[in-house]
Design an enzyme around this catalytic site. Structure first.
Site, PDB file in Angstrom:
ATOM      1  N   ASP A   8      21.005  54.852  46.777  1.00  0.00           N
ATOM      2  CA  ASP A   8      20.068  55.946  47.038  1.00  0.00           C
ATOM      3  C   ASP A   8      20.649  57.026  47.959  1.00  0.00           C
ATOM      4  O   ASP A   8      20.976  56.745  49.116  1.00  0.00           O
ATOM      5  CB  ASP A   8      18.792  55.414  47.683  1.00  0.00           C
ATOM      6  CG  ASP A   8      18.073  54.394  46.814  1.00  0.00           C
ATOM      7  OD1 ASP A   8      18.718  53.414  46.394  1.00  0.00           O
ATOM      8  OD2 ASP A   8      16.869  54.562  46.573  1.00  0.00           O
ATOM      9  N   GLU A  39      16.401  59.782  44.004  1.00  0.00           N
ATOM     10  CA  GLU A  39      14.974  60.021  44.227  1.00  0.00           C
ATOM     11  C   GLU A  39      14.622  60.403  45.665  1.00  0.00           C
ATOM     12  O   GLU A  39      13.509  60.850  45.927  1.00  0.00           O
ATOM     13  CB  GLU A  39      14.161  58.793  43.818  1.00  0.00           C
ATOM     14  CG  GLU A  39      14.454  57.566  44.655  1.00  0.00           C
ATOM     15  CD  GLU A  39      13.206  56.778  44.996  1.00  0.00           C
ATOM     16  OE1 GLU A  39      12.175  56.986  44.349  1.00  0.00           O
ATOM     17  OE2 GLU A  39      13.277  55.968  45.931  1.00  0.00           O
ATOM     18  N   ASN A  40      15.585  60.260  46.580  1.00  0.00           N
ATOM     19  CA  ASN A  40      15.375  60.655  47.977  1.00  0.00           C
ATOM     20  C   ASN A  40      16.321  61.774  48.393  1.00  0.00           C
ATOM     21  O   ASN A  40      16.541  61.990  49.584  1.00  0.00           O
ATOM     22  CB  ASN A  40      15.603  59.466  48.914  1.00  0.00           C
ATOM     23  CG  ASN A  40      14.439  58.495  48.916  1.00  0.00           C
ATOM     24  OD1 ASN A  40      13.327  58.864  49.277  1.00  0.00           O
ATOM     25  ND2 ASN A  40      14.697  57.271  48.511  1.00  0.00           N
ATOM     26  N   ASN A  67      10.254  55.260  42.891  1.00  0.00           N
ATOM     27  CA  ASN A  67       8.868  55.512  43.282  1.00  0.00           C
ATOM     28  C   ASN A  67       8.648  56.895  43.886  1.00  0.00           C
ATOM     29  O   ASN A  67       7.517  57.371  43.967  1.00  0.00           O
ATOM     30  CB  ASN A  67       8.375  54.434  44.260  1.00  0.00           C
ATOM     31  CG  ASN A  67       9.259  54.304  45.482  1.00  0.00           C
ATOM     32  OD1 ASN A  67      10.461  54.098  45.376  1.00  0.00           O
ATOM     33  ND2 ASN A  67       8.667  54.419  46.662  1.00  0.00           N
ATOM     34  N   HIS A  68       9.737  57.577  44.307  1.00  0.00           N
ATOM     35  CA  HIS A  68       9.599  58.935  44.844  1.00  0.00           C
ATOM     36  C   HIS A  68       9.990  60.005  43.823  1.00  0.00           C
ATOM     37  O   HIS A  68      10.089  61.182  44.184  1.00  0.00           O
ATOM     38  CB  HIS A  68      10.461  59.103  46.100  1.00  0.00           C
ATOM     39  CG  HIS A  68      10.027  58.264  47.256  1.00  0.00           C
ATOM     40  ND1 HIS A  68       8.736  58.280  47.741  1.00  0.00           N
ATOM     41  CD2 HIS A  68      10.712  57.378  48.030  1.00  0.00           C
ATOM     42  CE1 HIS A  68       8.646  57.439  48.770  1.00  0.00           C
ATOM     43  NE2 HIS A  68       9.813  56.871  48.952  1.00  0.00           N
ATOM     44  N   HIS A 149      14.911  49.780  40.047  1.00  0.00           N
ATOM     45  CA  HIS A 149      14.433  50.242  41.348  1.00  0.00           C
ATOM     46  C   HIS A 149      13.280  49.341  41.775  1.00  0.00           C
ATOM     47  O   HIS A 149      12.149  49.500  41.309  1.00  0.00           O
ATOM     48  CB  HIS A 149      13.971  51.697  41.227  1.00  0.00           C
ATOM     49  CG  HIS A 149      13.851  52.410  42.537  1.00  0.00           C
ATOM     50  ND1 HIS A 149      14.944  52.932  43.202  1.00  0.00           N
ATOM     51  CD2 HIS A 149      12.778  52.691  43.309  1.00  0.00           C
ATOM     52  CE1 HIS A 149      14.549  53.513  44.315  1.00  0.00           C
ATOM     53  NE2 HIS A 149      13.230  53.370  44.417  1.00  0.00           N
ATOM     54  N   HIS A 174      16.564  50.988  45.888  1.00  0.00           N
ATOM     55  CA  HIS A 174      15.288  51.122  46.586  1.00  0.00           C
ATOM     56  C   HIS A 174      15.330  50.683  48.044  1.00  0.00           C
ATOM     57  O   HIS A 174      14.785  51.365  48.906  1.00  0.00           O
ATOM     58  CB  HIS A 174      14.143  50.377  45.888  1.00  0.00           C
ATOM     59  CG  HIS A 174      12.833  50.478  46.613  1.00  0.00           C
ATOM     60  ND1 HIS A 174      12.188  51.681  46.820  1.00  0.00           N
ATOM     61  CD2 HIS A 174      12.057  49.538  47.219  1.00  0.00           C
ATOM     62  CE1 HIS A 174      11.054  51.470  47.490  1.00  0.00           C
ATOM     63  NE2 HIS A 174      10.956  50.186  47.757  1.00  0.00           N
ATOM     64  N   HIS A 176      17.792  50.487  50.197  1.00  0.00           N
ATOM     65  CA  HIS A 176      18.785  51.193  51.010  1.00  0.00           C
ATOM     66  C   HIS A 176      19.685  50.240  51.787  1.00  0.00           C
ATOM     67  O   HIS A 176      20.435  50.679  52.668  1.00  0.00           O
ATOM     68  CB  HIS A 176      18.126  52.173  51.992  1.00  0.00           C
ATOM     69  CG  HIS A 176      17.409  53.310  51.353  1.00  0.00           C
ATOM     70  ND1 HIS A 176      17.238  54.536  51.978  1.00  0.00           N
ATOM     71  CD2 HIS A 176      16.809  53.426  50.150  1.00  0.00           C
ATOM     72  CE1 HIS A 176      16.553  55.347  51.184  1.00  0.00           C
ATOM     73  NE2 HIS A 176      16.277  54.689  50.073  1.00  0.00           N
TER      74      HIS A 176
END
Length: 256
Positions: A8, A39-40, A67-68, A149, A174, A176
């Site tokens: 991530d 996603e982050n 999820n983000h 994820h 997810h 990290h």
């Protein structure tokens, strides 16, 4: 074929470190395909068109999500426009922007990429196991890579064993936090339960530690600002036999 999966990417700090390290790593290791979870990648969570463009221009071929993925509405149209910006395939069909799969065609071989999200301690989405069955059949690629994820290690390992021999490799994202369980399963699928993170080392998942502490102590909303300082890029390298589609070696790395 050498395929690099990157953990991530956290905010602009992680994006800049990716650009600093990835080009030379690709050249030195002879990497054919790079998949990164983005996603982050926007400051404050989510992904934006500008952060996606930055990641692609830094040498990443496929960006996966989680999820983000839909935290930033300005990215919705980009999902529909870019075939290599993915979001979890088990989001509802017909109402969710973008796609959860992609095919990267090298001419000599086609590589399928699947992005899925877990359901333990996460959102209530379609069953990732049954969704994987459907997508693998539809793709029909000799080499297939899965970004799962998910929160729970057990769910990630269970899916890896479930798909053993039907996909080339599966890596988790997810948390990290890079895990030390990379392996090749008995039917040739390479796996790791979490690749890790690309971002600031002295942080709580990329966030300033004092802000994370405040959140846990006070139980009140806190704006999570990015930590600064030395960074790392967690990744894993899968070497895959193009004739069989099986992983022949797997190497976990932390680039500083």
């Amino acid at each position: 074929m050498k395929i690099l999966a990157i953990g991530d990417i956290v905010g602009s700090v992680g994006c800049r470190f990716l650009r600093k390290k990835l080009p030379s790593l690709k050249k030195s290791l002879g990497i054919d395909l790079v998949i990164a979870n983005g996603e982050n990648s926007a400051d404050g969570n989510g992904i934006t068109p500008s952060s996606a463009d930055y990641i692609f221009s830094s040498g990443v071929d496929v960006i996966t999500g989680g999820n983000h993925s839909f935290r930033r509405k300005e990215s919705y149209a980009y999902y529909d426009q870019s075939p290599f910006l993915l979001r979890p395939a088990n989001f509802p069909e017909g109402t969710t922007p973008g796609n959860g799969t992609a095919v990267y065609d090298f001419g000599r071989v086609r590589v399928g990429i699947i992005n899925l999200m877990g359901t333990m301690f996460m959102e209530s989405l379609d069953d990732p196991f049954r969704k994987a069955d459907k997508l693998i059949s539809e793709l029909g690629t000799k080499i297939t890579i899965v970004d799962f994820h998910a929160e729970a290690t057990a769910e990630k390992l269970a899916l890896a064993y479930y798909l053993d021999g039907r996909v080339s490799a599966i890596f988790g994202t997810h948390t990290h936090v890079q895990t030390a369980d990379e392996q090749i399963l008995k039917n040739g699928t390479g796996c790791i339960t979490d690749v890790g993170m690309t971002g600031t080392i002295n942080s709580v998942l990329g966030v300033m530690p004092e802000l994370a502490i405040k959140k846990f102590r006070d139980r009140l909303p806190v704006r999570f600002d990015l930590a600064s300082g030395a960074c790392r890029m967690d990744c894993i390298l899968f070497d895959i036999d193009e004739k069989t589609g099986s992983t022949v070696s797997v190497k976990r790395m932390e680039i500083r």
